[in-house]
Design a protein around this motif. Structure first.
Motif, PDB file in Angstrom:
ATOM      1  N   ARG A 142       0.859  -1.178   0.000  1.00 44.94           N
ATOM      2  CA  ARG A 142       0.000   0.000   0.000  1.00 44.94           C
ATOM      3  C   ARG A 142       0.894   1.226   0.000  1.00 44.94           C
ATOM      4  O   ARG A 142       2.113   1.115  -0.034  1.00 44.94           O
ATOM      5  CB  ARG A 142      -0.888   0.009   1.246  1.00 44.94           C
ATOM      6  N   GLU A 143       0.310   2.392   0.111  1.00 48.02           N
ATOM      7  CA  GLU A 143       1.098   3.626   0.060  1.00 48.02           C
ATOM      8  C   GLU A 143       2.090   3.731   1.218  1.00 48.02           C
ATOM      9  O   GLU A 143       3.212   4.198   1.047  1.00 48.02           O
ATOM     10  CB  GLU A 143       0.176   4.845   0.072  1.00 48.02           C
ATOM     11  N   LYS A 144       1.711   3.277   2.407  1.00 44.12           N
ATOM     12  CA  LYS A 144       2.584   3.409   3.575  1.00 44.12           C
ATOM     13  C   LYS A 144       2.881   2.088   4.274  1.00 44.12           C
ATOM     14  O   LYS A 144       3.535   2.078   5.306  1.00 44.12           O
ATOM     15  CB  LYS A 144       1.948   4.362   4.591  1.00 44.12           C
ATOM     16  N   VAL A 145       2.421   0.963   3.712  1.00 41.71           N
ATOM     17  CA  VAL A 145       2.539  -0.319   4.394  1.00 41.71           C
ATOM     18  C   VAL A 145       2.956  -1.409   3.419  1.00 41.71           C
ATOM     19  O   VAL A 145       2.457  -1.478   2.300  1.00 41.71           O
ATOM     20  CB  VAL A 145       1.190  -0.707   5.047  1.00 41.71           C
ATOM     21  N   LEU A 146       3.887  -2.259   3.875  1.00 43.95           N
ATOM     22  CA  LEU A 146       4.252  -3.475   3.144  1.00 43.95           C
ATOM     23  C   LEU A 146       3.800  -4.651   3.998  1.00 43.95           C
ATOM     24  O   LEU A 146       4.151  -4.726   5.186  1.00 43.95           O
ATOM     25  CB  LEU A 146       5.769  -3.523   2.919  1.00 43.95           C
ATOM     26  N   ASP A 147       3.020  -5.548   3.420  1.00 49.04           N
ATOM     27  CA  ASP A 147       2.511  -6.712   4.139  1.00 49.04           C
ATOM     28  C   ASP A 147       2.992  -7.957   3.413  1.00 49.04           C
ATOM     29  O   ASP A 147       2.622  -8.197   2.266  1.00 49.04           O
ATOM     30  CB  ASP A 147       0.985  -6.679   4.200  1.00 49.04           C
ATOM     31  N   LEU A 148       3.843  -8.755   4.088  1.00 50.70           N
ATOM     32  CA  LEU A 148       4.404  -9.972   3.504  1.00 50.70           C
ATOM     33  C   LEU A 148       4.004 -11.154   4.368  1.00 50.70           C
ATOM     34  O   LEU A 148       4.104 -11.094   5.603  1.00 50.70           O
ATOM     35  CB  LEU A 148       5.932  -9.863   3.452  1.00 50.70           C
ATOM     36  N   ARG A 149       3.556 -12.218   3.710  1.00 45.41           N
ATOM     37  CA  ARG A 149       3.160 -13.419   4.448  1.00 45.41           C
ATOM     38  C   ARG A 149       3.664 -14.657   3.720  1.00 45.41           C
ATOM     39  O   ARG A 149       3.566 -14.758   2.505  1.00 45.41           O
ATOM     40  CB  ARG A 149       1.648 -13.490   4.591  1.00 45.41           C
ATOM     41  N   THR A 150       4.230 -15.575   4.488  1.00 46.80           N
ATOM     42  CA  THR A 150       4.631 -16.903   4.019  1.00 46.80           C
ATOM     43  C   THR A 150       4.131 -17.886   5.078  1.00 46.80           C
ATOM     44  O   THR A 150       3.672 -17.466   6.147  1.00 46.80           O
ATOM     45  CB  THR A 150       6.167 -17.003   3.872  1.00 46.80           C
ATOM     46  N   PRO A 151       4.237 -19.196   4.817  1.00 49.71           N
ATOM     47  CA  PRO A 151       3.814 -20.145   5.859  1.00 49.71           C
ATOM     48  C   PRO A 151       4.601 -20.010   7.167  1.00 49.71           C
ATOM     49  O   PRO A 151       4.072 -20.286   8.241  1.00 49.71           O
ATOM     50  CB  PRO A 151       4.061 -21.508   5.216  1.00 49.71           C
ATOM     51  N   LYS A 152       5.867 -19.552   7.105  1.00 51.52           N
ATOM     52  CA  LYS A 152       6.700 -19.451   8.306  1.00 51.52           C
ATOM     53  C   LYS A 152       6.889 -18.026   8.808  1.00 51.52           C
ATOM     54  O   LYS A 152       7.257 -17.829   9.965  1.00 51.52           O
ATOM     55  CB  LYS A 152       8.089 -20.038   8.026  1.00 51.52           C
ATOM     56  N   HIS A 153       6.680 -17.033   7.945  1.00 51.58           N
ATOM     57  CA  HIS A 153       6.997 -15.649   8.304  1.00 51.58           C
ATOM     58  C   HIS A 153       5.829 -14.711   8.034  1.00 51.58           C
ATOM     59  O   HIS A 153       5.020 -14.965   7.142  1.00 51.58           O
ATOM     60  CB  HIS A 153       8.208 -15.148   7.500  1.00 51.58           C
ATOM     61  N   LYS A 154       5.821 -13.634   8.811  1.00 51.68           N
ATOM     62  CA  LYS A 154       4.841 -12.567   8.583  1.00 51.68           C
ATOM     63  C   LYS A 154       5.532 -11.248   8.899  1.00 51.68           C
ATOM     64  O   LYS A 154       6.165 -11.099   9.940  1.00 51.68           O
ATOM     65  CB  LYS A 154       3.644 -12.740   9.502  1.00 51.68           C
TER      66      LYS A 154
END
Length: 195
Positions: A142-154
């Motif tokens: 998003r403009e001010k947020v990065l959201d990353l998700r994997t089975p092991k990490h967030k």
């Protein structure tokens, strides 16, 4: 009588005049110094004139809902992704500011660029994701947020500058297990820094 005793006597009279309270102020002072049990103890907020209550005025087009705890404007962007009960770990990451420079910048200083972050155009985020395949990665920017998700990490990362979420690019380096996300920063005064 000598001059010293006259000076000290007049100084004492002037001092007593300064310290004495006029009669009309004495009544108000007794009320402030003798608070009733209903008023409670004095605090720094009691100093000065009594404050008037400010009336709350709602904008005419905004309807007030008494069930809401906060206004939508008060909630920071990206808080809908935040989940403190998620057991996945947060990966290590680095934020690097990048700028494009040429010979005219380095040797001649023609474009007024300097090494500060104010002259950087891009934001490079390197995220270490051990034991992850590229197909397992879900990335939302998003403009001010990065959201990353994997089975092991967030990772929910609030970015230091607003970015253009539509022009970013990401690449996963399989050998190093690192995700590199390059985002173009949006700033109000870019026309001053770059021509």
């Amino acid at each position: 009588m000598d001059l010293e005793s006259m000076t000290s006597a007049s100084a004492l009279q002037a001092l007593s005049k300064l310290l004495s309270i006029p009669e009309e102020e004495e009544d108000g002072l007794e009320q402030v110094l003798d608070p009733s049990p209903a008023v409670g103890a004095l605090s720094p907020g009691n100093i000065g004139p009594a404050k008037k209550e400010e009336s709350k005025v709602n904008p005419p087009n905004k309807t007030e809902n008494r069930k809401d705890i906060w206004d939508p404007e008060e909630v920071p962007e990206g808080s809908e992704f935040d989940d403190m009960w998620d057991p996945r770990g947060q990966p290590e990451y680095d934020i690097i500011f990048k700028q494009q420079v040429g010979a005219e910048d380095v040797f001649l200083g023609m474009t007024r660029k300097d090494p500060s972050t104010a002259c950087c155009e891009d934001l490079l985020i390197k995220i270490k994701l051990p034991g992850t395949k590229s197909s397992d990665i879900t990335l939302d920017i998003r403009e001010k947020v990065l959201d990353l998700r994997t089975p092991k990490h967030k990772l929910l990362l609030h970015l230091p500058h607003p970015v253009d979420s539509k022009t970013g690019k990401a690449s996963f380096i399989t050998e190093k297990e690192i995700l590199e996300v390059t985002l173009t920063m949006k700033r109000e005064f870019d026309f001053i820094n770059f021509f």
